[in-house]
Design a protein around this motif. Structure first.
Motif, mmCIF file in Angstrom:
data_model
loop_
_atom_site.group_PDB
_atom_site.id
_atom_site.type_symbol
_atom_site.label_atom_id
_atom_site.label_comp_id
_atom_site.label_asym_id
_atom_site.label_seq_id
_atom_site.Cartn_x
_atom_site.Cartn_y
_atom_site.Cartn_z
ATOM 1 N N LYS A 124 0.837 -1.206 0.000
ATOM 2 C CA LYS A 124 0.000 0.000 0.000
ATOM 3 C C LYS A 124 0.871 1.255 0.000
ATOM 4 O O LYS A 124 0.590 2.235 -0.707
ATOM 5 C CB LYS A 124 -0.940 0.007 1.218
ATOM 6 N N ALA B 156 -6.376 4.763 -0.350
ATOM 7 C CA ALA B 156 -5.675 4.593 0.926
ATOM 8 C C ALA B 156 -6.314 5.498 1.976
ATOM 9 O O ALA B 156 -7.233 6.263 1.690
ATOM 10 C CB ALA B 156 -4.187 4.935 0.751
ATOM 11 N N GLN C 63 -2.257 5.939 6.494
ATOM 12 C CA GLN C 63 -1.197 5.317 5.686
ATOM 13 C C GLN C 63 -0.237 6.367 5.116
ATOM 14 O O GLN C 63 0.969 6.124 4.999
ATOM 15 C CB GLN C 63 -1.817 4.468 4.574
#
Length: 813
Positions: free
Chosen positions: A210, A239, A243
C-alpha cells in the motif's frame, strides 16, 4: 496631516481624523485604517483623502492603526464612489457598504480577556463556572462566543458576575472575517528527489504494497500537476490518511497545509474562434466606426441576432490591447448560461461576480481583478464595484432592463448610467445592447449623443417568430372542463409543438398559486396584517404568503367577516399554471422558473442544464424566462395574460409591456425560424399588442416619445422620488406635507404629491411619496438635491421626527 475617512455607517458626511507622525509616510488613499467613533467603538474605514485642513467643528481623534500595506481601493474607484454618492444622494458609508465585499469590512468585536488570579479560588454560579473554565483555557472570548456558551437567558447575569469579581477586561478589537481555504498537500522529502535514492526507496517499500502504491501514485501525480493534494492521492489509491502519515513518520513525505484558490476554473485547451455572418460583420464594422466619434454605442439587434458574438470579439480586442473588459447582465440567472459559453472563448482569464458567491469567494474574486488575473468580468450591477486597473470596454447587455436599477438599500444607482461614468474615468468605450432599447437610449441616439448600430436579422438569416394575439374570451367555452387559464388555441399549439418534440415556454408575471382569495358574499379579501396587500396562496407550502414582508399564515376556509364558506380564488400565478398544464398534458415534463423555485445556489444552473438536455418539455415562469435565455429547441411561447402587463399605474407601462412581450417572444424558433408566439388578451386592439406583432420598435418609440414630451416625463425631464416612512400615518403625512410645501417655493420644478404609495403600508410602516419633475439642467438638478438635503436635516432636527425615514431616489424606475 489629516485623513478624510469613510466609515461603513449611514453618516451624512465623511469624518476627518488626525494622522500620527509615524504613519504619515505609510498612509495612502484607498487603505483601510482602524479608528474609533464615540467613546470606544472601533471601525475599519477607508482613507478617502489626505490633506492639511484641520476641521473647526469637532475635536479630531487620531488614526489608531493602518490595516493594509497596499490600498484595497484605487483612486479611480474612490472617484467612482464620490460620483455615485453625489448623483444618487447616498451617504458615503452606504456606498462603501455596497462596494466592498463583507470580508474586507472588518467588524468590531468586543473581547473579554481573563485578568483574574490563576491560584485564587472563586465562587461561581453554575452558569458562570462554565464560562470561567473556557476563559482560563483560552485566555479570552468574544461577546458572541460567551452568549453562545451560556445561552441568551443567562448571558447578562454571567457578564455582571464576571465584571463584579474583576476577573475580565473588556477590549474592543477589529477582527478580519476572511478565512483562506486550507488544503493538505503532500511533499516528497528532499533526500528522495535524487533519482538513485528514490529507486532505493521503491525497493525498500516492496514489502509494504500500500505504501509502495502511494509512492508510485505520488510520482505520477507530481509529474502531471506539480503540486500533489492529499485528497487526490487518497482518491487515486483508495488509501487512508493514516497510511500517508505512516510514510510521513518514516521521513518519506511531509504533509503541509497551504492556502488554495476557491475559484479553480476548468482549464480550456482549445479556445474557440469567432466566425461572423455577413450581417454581423457589417454591424461590427459600423460599431467600430461609431465608437471612433462617440464614447457610447447602442447596438440594436433583434432577438437571436448573435449580439453576444460581437461582444466577444470586442472583448478579445480589448484584452489584446492589455486592458480589462466588463460584461454587465441584468440577472444572476443570465450569467449561468452565458458563462459556460464564454469559458470556451476566454478560459481562466474570465471571472464571474455576483451575490450567490460566498463572502470568502468574493474577496478572492476582488483580489484576482485587482492583480489583473481576470481580464474579463461578467456579472450584474455589483460587478461595477470591483478594483479594475485599466478598463477598455464596458458592455451592458439588455440595457433596457429595470433590474439594472438598485431599489433597496442605498445607493439607488442605475448600473447602465454608472457604467458610462466609470468608462469615462478610464477613457474607455461603452456598448449598450438590446433587442428592445429603452426610450432614453433611443432618444440619446436621435439627438446624436450615442452611436447607433442595427442588426436587423437573426443569426444565419433565421426568421423571426410569428406572433398571434388570442382573444382570452375563448376560455369561457372550456371552463366546464376545469381549464381556466390556457385557451383552446394555445392548447392546440402546445400539443403540436410537443408532437414535433419542441419545448414550450409559458410566461405569467405572477408567482404563487392564486394572488387573491375573495368572499363572494361580503367581498372580504385576506390581507397581510403588516402590509396593505392581499395575501397570495402558495400550494407548495399550503400557506398564504405576503410577498412584501414574508409573513406566512394558514389558508382560511371560513370568511372571518361574515362566516360564509363562499371563498373563491381570483387570478392565477405560476404554481396554478404548472398544475393546469400537468392536468392537460399529463405525460409532459413540466418545470417552473420563479423566485420561489430558484432559491438555491445551483438551482438555476441545474434547471438550465435540464432544458439544454431536453429533460423539460414545458417551462412555466415569471420574467426570469424573458431575459436572454437561448435554447435551440423552444418552438412555442405563450404569454398568458397580456392585460395585466398593460394595466399597471406607471408612465413606463407601455414600454415595459412591449419590452417584456418582445423579449419573451424572442425565445421561440431561435435556430430553425419555426417559432410561434401566442399572446392571450381581452383587449386585443391595444396598440402595444399590434407593435409586438409586427416587431416594430420604431413605431412604438415614435408614439411613446410624443406622450412623454406632452406629459413632461423622462427623457424630457429628470425625476426625483422622495419616500417617507413611519409607523404613525398622520406623522408620515405631516412630514411629507412639510417637505412638499418647502418644495413649492423652489422655482422651475413640478411637484406632485404627497400621496400614499401604490402599496401604502409595508412592515407596519406607512409610506407616502412626493415626485419631482426637474428640467434637464445639471445646475437646477444640483440645486434641488442640495435643497432637499437641507430640508431633510431641518425636518429631522424637529422633536419627534427623528424616527421618520426620508429616502431620496434619483431617476426612479
Amino acid at each position: 496631516m489629516f485623513a478624510d475617512i469613510i466609515l461603513p455607517l449611514n453618516l451624512p458626511q465623511i469624518l476627518t481624523y488626525g494622522v500620527p507622525h509615524e504613519m504619515q509616510d505609510l498612509l495612502r488613499p484607498g487603505m483601510r485604517v482602524e479608528v474609533t467613533l464615540g467613546k470606544n467603538k472601533q471601525y475599519a474605514g477607508i482613507v478617502e483623502r489626505l490633506h492639511n485642513e484641520r476641521p473647526e467643528a469637532y475635536q479630531v481623534k487620531p488614526v489608531r492603526g493602518i490595516i493594509d500595506e497596499e490600498p484595497v481601493v484605487s483612486e479611480r474607484q474612490l472617484q467612482f464612489w464620490r460620483w455615485i454618492q453625489q448623483y444618487y444622494m447616498a451617504a458615503p458609508g452606504e456606498v462603501m457598504q455596497a462596494a466592498l465585499p463583507a470580508h474586507l469590512k472588518l467588524m468590531g468585536e468586543t473581547r473579554l480577556e481573563w485578568i483574574g488570579e490563576q491560584d485564587v479560588l472563586y465562587e461561581w454560579s453554575d452558569e458562570a463556572f462554565m464560562a470561567t473554565e473556557v476563559l482560563l483555557l483560552k485566555g479570552a472570548v468574544t461577546i458572541t462566543e460567551l452568549r453562545n456558551l451560556v445561552s441568551v437567558r443567562y448571558f447578562a447575569a454571567v457578564l455582571n458576575e464576571l465584571l463584579e469579581k474583576e476577573v475580565i477586561r473588556i477590549n474592543e478589537t477589529l477582527e478580519t472575517t476572511y478565512k483562506p481555504r486550507k488544503e493538505k498537500v503532500v511533499i516528497l522529502a528532499e533526500v528522495y528527489k535524487d533519482q538513485k535514492a528514490l529507486m532505493e526507496l521503491f525497493n525498500q517499500l516492496s514489502r509494504a504494497p500500500k505504501q509502495l502504491e502511494l509512492l508510485m501514485a505520488y510520482t505520477e501525480l507530481s509529474i502531471k500537476h506539480g503540486v500533489v493534494r492529499q485528497a487526490d492521492l487518497l482518491e487515486r489509491t483508495k488509501a487512508s490518511a493514516a497510511q500517508v502519515k505512516a510514510l510521513a513518520d518514516k521521513g518519506v513525505f511531509t504533509v503541509a497545509e497551504v492556502n488554495v484558490d476557491r475559484l479553480q476554473a476548468a482549464s480550456i485547451t482549445n479556445i474557440k474562434e469567432i466566425v461572423f455572418t455577413p450581417a454581423q460583420q457589417t454591424a461590427y464594422d459600423q460599431l467600430n466606426e461609431g465608437l471612433k466619434d462617440k464614447n457610447v454605442a447602442l447596438l440594436h439587434g433583434v432577438t437571436g441576432s448573435g449580439k453576444t458574438l460581437l461582444y466577444i470579439h470586442k472583448i478579445k480586442e480589448c484584452i489584446a490591447a492589455g486592458k480589462q473588459a466588463i460584461l454587465l447582465l441584468p440577472e444572476i440567472g443570465l450569467t449561468t448560461q452565458l458563462v459556460s459559453r464564454l469559458h470556451a472563448y476566454f478560459g481562466d482569464i474570465l471571472g464571474v461576480y455576483h451575490s450567490h458567491f460566498s463572502n470568502n469567494e468574493r474577496v478572492e474574486i476582488w483580489e484576482k481583478v485587482r492583480k489583473g488575473a481576470y481580464k474579463v468580468v461578467v456579472g450584474p450591477r455589483s460587478a461595477l464595484w470591483l478594483p479594475y486597473n485599466d478598463i477598455g470596454v464596458i458592455i451592458t447587455d439588455e440595457e433596457h432592463d429595470s433590474s439594472f436599477k438598485q431599489k433597496d438599500p442605498a445607493p439607488r444607482f442605475h448600473a447602465r448610467d454608472a457604467a458610462i461614468y466609470l468608462a469615462g474615468l478610464f477613457d474607455s468605450k461603452v456598448i449598450l445592447g438590446s433587442a428592445t432599447p429603452s426610450v432614453e437610449s433611443l432618444y440619446n441616439v436621435q439627438h446624436g449623443k450615442y452611436a447607433y448600430v442595427a442588426l436587423k436579422e437573426r443569426y444565419q438569416g433565421v426568421k423571426m417568430p410569428v406572433i398571434e394575439v388570442i382573444n382570452a374570451k375563448s376560455l369561457e367555452t372550456i371552463r366546464k372542463l376545469g381549464v381556466k387559464i390556457i385557451t383552446p388555441e394555445l392548447q392546440a399549439a402546445m400539443l403540436e409543438a410537443l408532437q414535433q418534440r419542441k419545448q414550450v415556454i409559458l410566461f405569467q408575471n405572477r408567482r404563487g398559486y392564486t394572488p387573491m382569495q375573495l368572499c363572494t358574499v361580503c367581498g372580504y379579501v385576506p390581507q397581510c396584517k403588516n402590509c396593505a396587500v392581499s395575501l397570495t396562496y402558495h400550494k407548495s407550502t399550503d400557506k398564504l404568503h405576503c410577498h412584501y414582508c414574508g409573513l406566512k399564515t394558514t389558508p382560511i376556509q371560513t370568511c372571518p367577516s361574515c362566516g360564509s364558506h363562499s371563498l373563491v380564488s381570483k387570478s392565477y400565478g405560476t404554481e396554478k399554471i404548472e398544475e393546469e398544464v400537468q392536468l392537460i398534458f399529463p405525460d409532459a415534463k413540466v418545470a417552473r422558473m420563479d423566485v420561489d423555485s430558484m432559491r438555491g445556489k445551483q438551482t438555476m444552473k441545474e434547471l438550465l442544464d435540464m432544458l439544454e438536455k431536453r429533460k423539460v418539455d414545458i417551462l412555466v415562469g415569471t420574467q426570469m424566462v424573458v431575459k436572454g435565455l437561448d435554447f435551440a429547441s423552444v418552438g412555442l411561447v405563450g404569454v398568458l395574460s397580456a392585460d395585466s402587463l398593460l394595466s399597471y399605474p406607471d408612465f413606463r407601462v407601455n414600454e415595459r409591456a412591449f419590452q417584456l412581450m418582445e423579449q419573451v417572444s424572442g425565445r421561440a424558433g431561435r435556430v430553425d425560424g419555426a417559432g410561434r408566439v401566442l399572446i392571450q388578451a381581452y383587449n386585443i386592439q391595444h396598440p402595444v399588442l399590434q407593435w409586438v406583432k409586427a416587431h416594430d420598435v420604431h413605431a412604438f418609440y415614435t408614439q411613446e416619445i410624443k406622450y412623454r414630451e406632452f406629459f413632461a416625463y423622462p427623457p424630457f425631464t429628470r425625476l426625483l422620488k422622495i419616500t417617507f416612512r413611519h409607523q404613525d400615518e398622520p406623522k408620515t403625512m405631516a412630514v411629507a406635507t412639510k417637505m412638499a410645501e418647502a418644495l413649492l417655493t423652489f422655482p422651475a420644478i413640478a411637484v406632485q404629491g404627497p400621496a400614499p404609495a401604490t402599496v401604502p403600508r409595508v412592515r407596519n410602516q406607512f409610506i407616502h411619496e412626493i415626485w419631482i419633475k426637474c428640467p434637464r439642467d445639471n445646475k437646477i438638478l444640483s440645486d434641488v438635491k442640495h435643497f432637499l438635503k437641507t430640508q431633510k436635516q431641518n425636518i429631522l432636527a424637529n422633536k419627534g421626527n427623528t424616527n421618520v425615514q426620508i429616502i431620496f431616489d434619483v431617476d426612479p424606475m
